[in-house]
Design a protein around this motif. Sequence first.
Motif: not given
Length: 945
Positions: A224, A228-229, A248, A250, A261
């Motif tokens: 992520f 992507r977000c 996930i 990141c 985020r």
Amino acid sequence: MERFFPNQRYTSKGEPELGIGIVTETSKGKVKLYFPRSNEIRLYALESAPLRRVVFKSGDIIVDTKKQSLLIKQVELEGELYLYYGKDRKLSEAELGDVSARHGADDRLFMGDVDAPQIFALRRETLQHDYNRRLSPVNGFVGGRIDLIPHQLYIAHEVSSRYAPRVLLSDQVGLGKTIEACLILHRLLLSGRISRVIILVPESLVHQWFIEVLRRFNLWFNIFDEDRCASLDGNAPDGNPFLDDQLIICSTSFLAGSAKRTRQALTAGWDMLVVDEAHHLEWSVDKVSPEYGMVELLSKAAKGLLLLTATPEQLGEESHFARLRLLDPNRYSNYHDFINEPSDHRNIATIVEKLYSGKKLQSNDTKILESFFPKERILSLTKGGDVAKDNLIEDLLDQHGPGRVLFRNTRSAMSGFPKRKAHLIPINTTKDKALWLQRLANEFAHDMEPGAIANKQEFWFAEDPRVHWLLTTMKKLYPAKVLLICKSKEKVLALEKFLVKRANLKASVFHEDLTIVQRDRNAAWFSESDGAQILLCSEIGSEGRNFQFAHHLILFDLPLHPELLEQRIGRLDRIGQTEDIHIHVPYLANSPQHVLVRWYHEGLNAFEENLEGGNEISKLFRYQLLSLSNSPSFSDFSPELEALITKTSIFQKELQKSLAEGRDRLLEMNSFRPRIAAKLVEQIKREDCDKSLENYFTKVFSHFDIEMEDLSARTYFLHPASTITEVFPAIPPEGISVTFDRQRALSREDIGFLSWDHPITTGAIDMVLSSGTGSASFGVLRGTNSRGILLELLFVLETSRDRSIYVDRFLPNTLLRIVVDHLGNDVTDRYSVETLDKKMIPGQMDALLDNQTLMETTLPNMISAATKMVEEQSTKEIKNGLQRMNLTLNHEIDRLKILQQKNKNIRPAEIQTALHEQLTLTSLIKDARVRLDAIQLILCAGVVL
């Protein structure tokens, strides 16, 4: 594609034990179901939801939400829901209460929809293997593509056995912290105790972690970032992109740099948070960095927490306290209390070492022990022998404070590391010396700051004296494998072009622009005896990969950061390396690289000794080193360089002394208990050598039309037999190479390593059990004197699933087998599995279907008799499961309660969680239900119809 609508009823093909689920929501390509029996919620993709619609039929009894029953007379579909009509009322599918799904085994038999006995046998074997797999003490540990390193397995076993573990993994470089973390995650995910995981790492390590968890443990994490977000915003569940995937990875900086985020990640709900390079999270009493603040918030939201750092105390007590307060903010709430806390760890460590080595305890040692244990226990040491001594050691280690939350193994306490031998090669050139110094200065500038220089980097490898040395060295070393690491992809490609086209050398490349598959193939070619002699790697080659079969490393250039140099050398210098490592460092005399060579070798001895504290060393000397390297008037006898080397050497010795004095021997002993580790290694090796999985797959692949071509010992190429073969989990249409041999899997990373943990295995088991394969069968039994008919029934004793409760280690789905004759007598002992599998052949049951008495009276009576018999078996299994559970948990809870009196690191919540788990497990095990899974009608040979 199935059309889903709220209030429809479905069962999960892969998890029938969940019971019947109710569709609660359909939106944005997802369907959400609630399973009342197990109190679970599942979210599936619409296109691939592994669900089967539940439709009751005439003759079934159902109940409504008020528990009023209805005998179904007629069934109609009205819109998207079924209506069930009884004698005097009707019931909509939406009004159904607690109902059970008929899995159709007996229905199939009565309809004559039967499989051959061999397919029934496959289902029976699958159920038994699934039981053994779930109950195995090394479930989750056998599937990693890893060497069986005892200390790694011990830490993974200890941590994964805890309730919502929150620990700091701080083994020294090269001892495998990442492997330990992945083992813990793999076991917890496979057992179902966790499902949502987020891994935070520095930006430079995102790709490395993705590769590590995928290649070694077959775990597909989603990377992520902001792109992507942003692409998921609005389409993800509840508009939160972090809810779109379960696993996930990141970067820490990405999440800390965005308040939006961070808020989304906090509300997503996590079973486990993993933070690598945790020492980079800066915290002090007066100041908290954004990265630390973000991780602190997430650590409070997540149930479990794994922090990874090789330098837990190296940056000072304040930094060390910062990590501990993330693990347990209640226990570590005040820094001043922490540093003033009394400690008798060193005295206890001395006593433990004496006990280990069999040395006599002094009177002072005895007094210390008597402050912890009754005097009688200390006196009984001489009579109790090794058992009493070992138990006392275990109890002493358990009581060590931070040892409950902190694990640290050191190289000095381990064996199996190779020696490093540095070969420093100063290259002098008399022709165009000034030109070459300028060219290598430009190359150095590009390497140090690749984005700061506008002009494209140029190489002159046809004339480069380093390349001439390389060609000569490769001839001398032939056929030995050589790993070459340099800074950039551009340098790798330029070297490859020259070596292959001009020197006809077998060379493979490894850089960031290659796909994962291509990197695997290139690395595999390098590993083959007749493959590439040299592998040319960009800096990415120093991350994540282990090339322990090679013993020669060429550092074509040097990085500025000591930790990066250690990572490069660490591709070969790892526990398990079988030979000394030869590190070749060619450099042009008086070039910028010359400065780095002398500084690393004379100031740090970094080529021949493992380097600790690289981050602090870099901060202290980086700019002075760069200034000297870029000086146009540099010479080998520069007084500035001599002063820098002296200063570095003094600092390094002081740092090593500080680290040695600060070593916590008790902590190290607590981090590795050889006796437990040896047992784990032995159990995994036993499973590795057992060929039952290999034999099982020959039957599974044959049934599902998958070709299994021999490549070498225990190694095969799997591919669909034809284009119409049903898709098989994890086997692509073009095929895949697999091996059941751990050592071959370690040397050939392009070949899959099949184990009981592998997705192909779990997918095969799910495919057999969820598809109805072999659930109803008819066959003829030959070669016996028996006459008449028999029924073989396979029941499954199953519990409701609670993702937070690990019930499988006490009562997994349990196969209960009953064979009855036509009178309903139990004849199971007379007809073993081996006998039936050997003597059963397919047959036609058309004549039996026409026998009204048999179908309407005899067979139902036989099924009824077997169902009563299996209840007795299930009662025994439930009792055994409760005994296993209480024996284990009573011991664990009593141990935690005793430890809490001496060790403040035992969180009260941990004991409460254990007590709650015991209550929940008791309820789950007592409420286990028996389900008819498969049925086989057997006609004994010689019977005249």
